[in-house]
Design an enzyme around this catalytic site. Structure first.
Site, PDB file in Angstrom:
ATOM      1  N   ASP A 225       0.890  -1.077  -0.226  1.00  0.00           N
ATOM      2  CA  ASP A 225      -0.133  -0.102  -0.077  1.00  0.00           C
ATOM      3  C   ASP A 225       0.776   1.256   0.118  1.00  0.00           C
ATOM      4  OD1 ASP A 225      -2.198  -1.748   0.375  1.00  0.00           O
ATOM      5  OD2 ASP A 225      -2.219  -1.414   2.352  1.00  0.00           O
TER       6      ASP A 225
HETATM    7  N1  URA Z   1      -1.187  -5.909   3.806  1.00  0.00           N
HETATM    8  C1  URA Z   1      -1.746  -4.660   3.722  1.00  0.00           C
HETATM    9  O1  URA Z   1      -2.743  -4.396   4.598  1.00  0.00           O
HETATM   10  N2  URA Z   1      -0.923  -3.919   3.320  1.00  0.00           N
HETATM   11  C2  URA Z   1       0.170  -3.887   2.688  1.00  0.00           C
HETATM   12  O2  URA Z   1       0.744  -2.921   2.034  1.00  0.00           O
HETATM   13  C3  URA Z   1       0.619  -5.318   2.658  1.00  0.00           C
HETATM   14  C4  URA Z   1      -0.054  -6.270   3.237  1.00  0.00           C
END
Ligand code: URA
Length: 241
Positions: free
Chosen positions: A106
């Protein structure tokens, strides 16, 4: 037999410039092949045998490249974006056009991201069938409990259709803001954040520490990267074969 390819493709693949930029360089006599100026951009190069020089430097052909990036928050795991900075914008030493991040973190997540042009390796690491371990460190709003550890280990019911695979949750700090590590073998969208939502808690900081045998180099500050070592690459390749 050694691979051969056109001179303009060779130079463009190695990030000397776009296909039309490198044609321009060749026409201007800026490229040497085996010590002689090469004017023909369609000339065939024997990879690994012919010596290509540009601006006083030898341009060696690397078929695949592998970088470990400590992704900083605020940067997109994409190859390009009109508005936001992407992880490839951080890779300033390699201009080749075929690199991409293996999977996504993310925008606000930090940590280990492998960047390569090796599609087969990427595919194997991301394949849901391969169950590659991914370890995350997180700060979580709320008291993470032993019950959560058990629920994660059993496999959380995420929604009507999706039961998450068993995951290893370890509590490092148990407080109003808890600190944990979590190992999951899936990689669904926002997975870690959604798992904590299911147990009524909120992830406020998330960082990936490892993917399969590949561990984030602690010496890399957010935004920094380096090439994988031979040993790291070997282990990665062995891990899914
Ligand atoms: N899980 C999440 O919620 N975000 C990420 O970036 C990776 C795994």
């Amino acid at each position: 037999m050694k691979e051969s390819m056109r001179l303009d493709k060779y130079l463009a693949d190695m990030g000397v410039g776009t296909r039309s930029e490198v044609k321009g360089l060749i026409k201007k006599g800026k490229i040497q092949v085996n010590g002689t100026i090469a004017n023909d951009y369609s000339r065939k190069i024997i990879v690994g045998t012919d010596v290509i020089m540009y601006a006083g430097e030898e341009i060696t052909y690397l078929e695949y490249e592998y970088f470990m990036l400590n992704k900083p928050a605020g940067v997109l795991s994409a190859t390009e974006d009109k508005h936001a900075k992407t992880v490839l914008d951080l890779l300033t030493t390699s201009k080749r056009k075929d690199l991409f991040p293996v999977g996504r973190l993310d925008k606000d997540t930090e940590g280990l991201l492998l960047i390569t042009n090796d599609g087969a390796l990427s595919h194997a690491l991301l394949s849901p069938k391969k169950h590659v371990d991914k370890m995350y460190y997180a700060k979580v709003e709320g008291m993470v409990t032993e019950q959560d550890v058990e629920a994660f280990a059993e496999g959380l019911q995420m929604d009507e259709e999706w039961r998450a695979m068993p995951a290893k949750l370890k509590i490092l700090v148990q407080d109003t803001i808890s600190e944990i590590t979590l190992v999951i073998q899936e990689g669904k969208f926002h997975q870690v954040k959604r798992m904590f939502e299911v147990v009524g808690k909120k992830v406020i900081f998330l960082k990936r520490l490892s993917m399969g045998p590949l561990q984030l180099d602690e010496k890399l500050m957010p935004g920094e990267y380096r090439k994988l070592t031979e040993e790291e690459l070997q282990k990665l390749k062995e891990s899914h074969s």
